[in-house]
Design a protein around this motif. Structure first.
Motif, short mmCIF file in Angstrom:
data_model
loop_
_atom_site.label_atom_id
_atom_site.label_comp_id
_atom_site.label_asym_id
_atom_site.label_seq_id
_atom_site.Cartn_x
_atom_site.Cartn_y
_atom_site.Cartn_z
N ARG A 199 0.83 -1.21 0.00
CA ARG A 199 0.00 0.00 0.00
C ARG A 199 0.86 1.25 0.00
O ARG A 199 0.65 2.18 -0.78
CB ARG A 199 -0.92 -0.02 1.22
N HIS A 200 1.88 1.28 0.87
CA HIS A 200 2.72 2.48 0.98
C HIS A 200 3.68 2.60 -0.21
O HIS A 200 3.91 3.71 -0.71
CB HIS A 200 3.50 2.45 2.29
N THR A 201 4.23 1.49 -0.64
CA THR A 201 5.19 1.53 -1.75
C THR A 201 4.50 1.88 -3.06
O THR A 201 5.11 2.49 -3.95
CB THR A 201 5.91 0.17 -1.90
N GLY A 202 3.23 1.52 -3.19
CA GLY A 202 2.50 1.85 -4.40
C GLY A 202 2.45 3.35 -4.64
O GLY A 202 2.64 3.83 -5.77
N THR A 203 2.24 4.10 -3.58
CA THR A 203 2.19 5.56 -3.72
C THR A 203 3.56 6.11 -4.09
O THR A 203 3.69 6.94 -5.01
CB THR A 203 1.72 6.20 -2.40
N ALA A 204 4.62 5.65 -3.42
CA ALA A 204 5.96 6.12 -3.71
C ALA A 204 6.38 5.74 -5.13
O ALA A 204 6.99 6.53 -5.86
CB ALA A 204 6.96 5.55 -2.70
N GLY A 205 6.05 4.52 -5.54
CA GLY A 205 6.39 4.07 -6.89
C GLY A 205 5.66 4.87 -7.95
O GLY A 205 6.24 5.19 -9.01
N ALA A 206 4.41 5.19 -7.71
CA ALA A 206 3.64 5.98 -8.68
C ALA A 206 4.24 7.37 -8.85
O ALA A 206 4.34 7.87 -9.98
CB ALA A 206 2.18 6.07 -8.22
N VAL A 207 4.66 7.99 -7.77
CA VAL A 207 5.27 9.32 -7.85
C VAL A 207 6.57 9.26 -8.64
O VAL A 207 6.85 10.11 -9.50
CB VAL A 207 5.51 9.89 -6.44
N THR A 208 7.40 8.22 -8.37
CA THR A 208 8.67 8.09 -9.08
C THR A 208 8.45 7.88 -10.58
O THR A 208 9.11 8.52 -11.41
CB THR A 208 9.47 6.91 -8.50
N LEU A 209 7.53 6.99 -10.93
CA LEU A 209 7.24 6.76 -12.35
C LEU A 209 6.68 8.01 -13.01
O LEU A 209 6.95 8.29 -14.18
CB LEU A 209 6.27 5.59 -12.50
N LEU A 210 5.88 8.77 -12.27
CA LEU A 210 5.33 10.00 -12.80
C LEU A 210 6.45 10.99 -13.15
O LEU A 210 6.44 11.60 -14.23
CB LEU A 210 4.38 10.63 -11.78
N LEU A 211 7.43 11.11 -12.26
CA LEU A 211 8.57 11.99 -12.53
C LEU A 211 9.38 11.52 -13.73
O LEU A 211 9.81 12.32 -14.56
CB LEU A 211 9.46 12.08 -11.29
N ILE A 212 9.59 10.18 -13.83
CA ILE A 212 10.33 9.65 -14.96
C ILE A 212 9.56 9.89 -16.25
O ILE A 212 10.13 10.27 -17.29
CB ILE A 212 10.59 8.14 -14.76
N GLY A 213 8.24 9.67 -16.21
CA GLY A 213 7.42 9.87 -17.41
C GLY A 213 7.43 11.31 -17.87
O GLY A 213 7.52 11.59 -19.07
N ILE A 214 7.39 12.25 -16.93
CA ILE A 214 7.44 13.67 -17.28
C ILE A 214 8.80 14.03 -17.86
O ILE A 214 8.91 14.77 -18.85
CB ILE A 214 7.12 14.54 -16.06
N GLY A 215 9.87 13.45 -17.24
CA GLY A 215 11.22 13.76 -17.71
C GLY A 215 11.53 13.20 -19.08
O GLY A 215 12.25 13.82 -19.88
N THR A 216 11.00 12.01 -19.39
CA THR A 216 11.30 11.36 -20.68
C THR A 216 10.22 11.59 -21.72
O THR A 216 10.42 11.29 -22.89
CB THR A 216 11.49 9.85 -20.48
N GLY A 217 9.06 12.08 -21.29
CA GLY A 217 7.96 12.25 -22.22
C GLY A 217 7.30 10.95 -22.64
O GLY A 217 6.61 10.90 -23.66
N SER A 218 7.51 9.90 -21.85
CA SER A 218 6.97 8.58 -22.20
C SER A 218 5.55 8.43 -21.66
O SER A 218 5.34 8.41 -20.44
CB SER A 218 7.87 7.47 -21.63
N ARG A 219 4.58 8.31 -22.55
CA ARG A 219 3.20 8.10 -22.11
C ARG A 219 3.04 6.73 -21.47
O ARG A 219 2.21 6.55 -20.57
CB ARG A 219 2.26 8.23 -23.31
N LEU A 220 3.84 5.75 -21.94
CA LEU A 220 3.77 4.41 -21.37
C LEU A 220 4.16 4.43 -19.90
O LEU A 220 3.54 3.76 -19.05
CB LEU A 220 4.66 3.47 -22.16
N THR A 221 5.20 5.19 -19.57
CA THR A 221 5.64 5.30 -18.18
C THR A 221 4.60 6.03 -17.34
O THR A 221 4.35 5.69 -16.18
CB THR A 221 6.99 6.03 -18.09
#
Length: 325
Positions: A199-221
């Motif tokens: 439950r807790h890691t899901g939130t942290a993982g979602a934030v990290t992937l969101l930052l990566i997706g914004i940085g790379t422009g990857s819609r898949l991420t």
């Protein structure tokens, strides 16, 4: 045929990172067992699978070497130190898993558990850094060789922001995969604690992937970030099966995003885009690819069927609570 073998290569890496991801995660989460019985229950969930999962590392490396030799050569020459470290940590991890039960001493098993946790975490961090480097690129020259000499050539890319972000994302992904797998495959206290971690890691993982997706422009991420967040909510509602498969899908999608981040370019040159390696320039010749196709048709389906069968046979939950005699 080049496109076909690139797809096979990506599939092999996806299977490796997803399947090994959950047993790396379980290795790091051994501490969820508060005593020997509970820790043993957690490790029995991966006992039938962990060595079979490593087959996909052999397959992925083999396909990369055979189908895209120039890509393989550039990566191995630039990243030989982290690759050697990964192999050594995998050896330590295998020894910890195999020899943990060879002695009844509690201190022996605690040391084995510590080695398992450290080696699993180390492998995950290094693989995450390598994936980050794949997205960022290397200092490829016009001859396809990575520039630089000495330790700086191999360790320099590991100190980049992309490598650090990749390592963090991989760590969160492995913990989340391990937690959802333990919640799915155990009963009792380990299951409850694993759900809390998920439950807790899901939130942290979602934030990290969101930052990566914004940085790379990857819609898949970006889509993966939403799926990971949903997986945490599913774990909270005791929908462990859906939660695990959501995380596995997100992790697989993230790996696909890494390998397709630059389109046909498989390894970007940070010195000059014209010097980047593409699928065409890195691929083996037509004869080699045809021979590889024959071998793949004969071997890969059997591996897939056998592994699916083993997961079906060992599908029951492992009890972590003590049963009164």
């Amino acid at each position: 045929m080049i496109t076909f073998w690139f797809a096979v290569l990506v599939l092999a890496w996806v299977l490796y990172f997803v399947l090994e991801g959950f047993d790396f995660g379980v290795g790091m989460l051994t501490f969820l067992g508060r005593d020997e019985h509970e820790r043993g229950a957690a490790l029995r969930t991966i006992g039938p699978f962990w060595d079979g999962n490593e087959v996909w590392l052999v397959a992925a490396v083999g396909v990369t070497f055979a189908a895209f030799p120039d890509w393989y050569a550039a990566l191995m020459s630039a990243l030989y130190l982290p690759m050697v470290a990964i192999l050594l940590l995998l050896a330590v991890r295998g020894v910890a898993l195999e020899f943990r039960g060879k002695h009844d001493s509690p201190s022996w098993r605690r040391r084995a558990d510590l080695l398992l946790t450290v080696s699993s975490g180390g492998v995950v961090l290094l693989w995450g850094a390598v994936l980050g480097i794949l997205v960022d690129g290397l200092a490829l020259g016009a001859d396809g060789e990575v520039t630089g000499t000495g330790l700086g050539r191999s360790l320099g890319p590991l100190l980049s922001p992309a490598a650090g972000l990749g390592a963090l994302a991989a760590l969160l992904a492995a913990v989340l995969l391990g937690a959802t797998f333990l919640a799915l495959r155990t009963t009792g206290p380990v299951r409850r604690r694993a759900r809390d971690v998920a439950r807790h890691t899901g939130t942290a993982g979602a934030v990290t992937l969101l930052l990566i997706g914004i940085g790379t422009g990857s819609r898949l991420t970006l889509a993966s970030a939403a799926v990971v967040f949903a997986a945490g909510l599913l774990a909270r509602r005791t929908r462990e099966g859906l939660s695990f498969f959501a995380v596995a899908f997100a992790a697989g999608a993230a790996v696909v995003a890494v390998f397709t981040a630059h389109g046909d370019v498989v390894l970007r040159s940070t010195l000059d885009p014209a010097w980047s390696l593409t699928r065409e320039s890195a691929a083996a010749g037509p004869e080699a690819l045809r021979l590889l196709t024959v071998a793949g048709v004969l071997i890969l389906p059997g591996v897939l069927v056998y592994q699916a069968w083993s997961y079906w046979v060992f599908r029951r939950r492992v009890a972590s609570e003590r049963v009164a005699s």
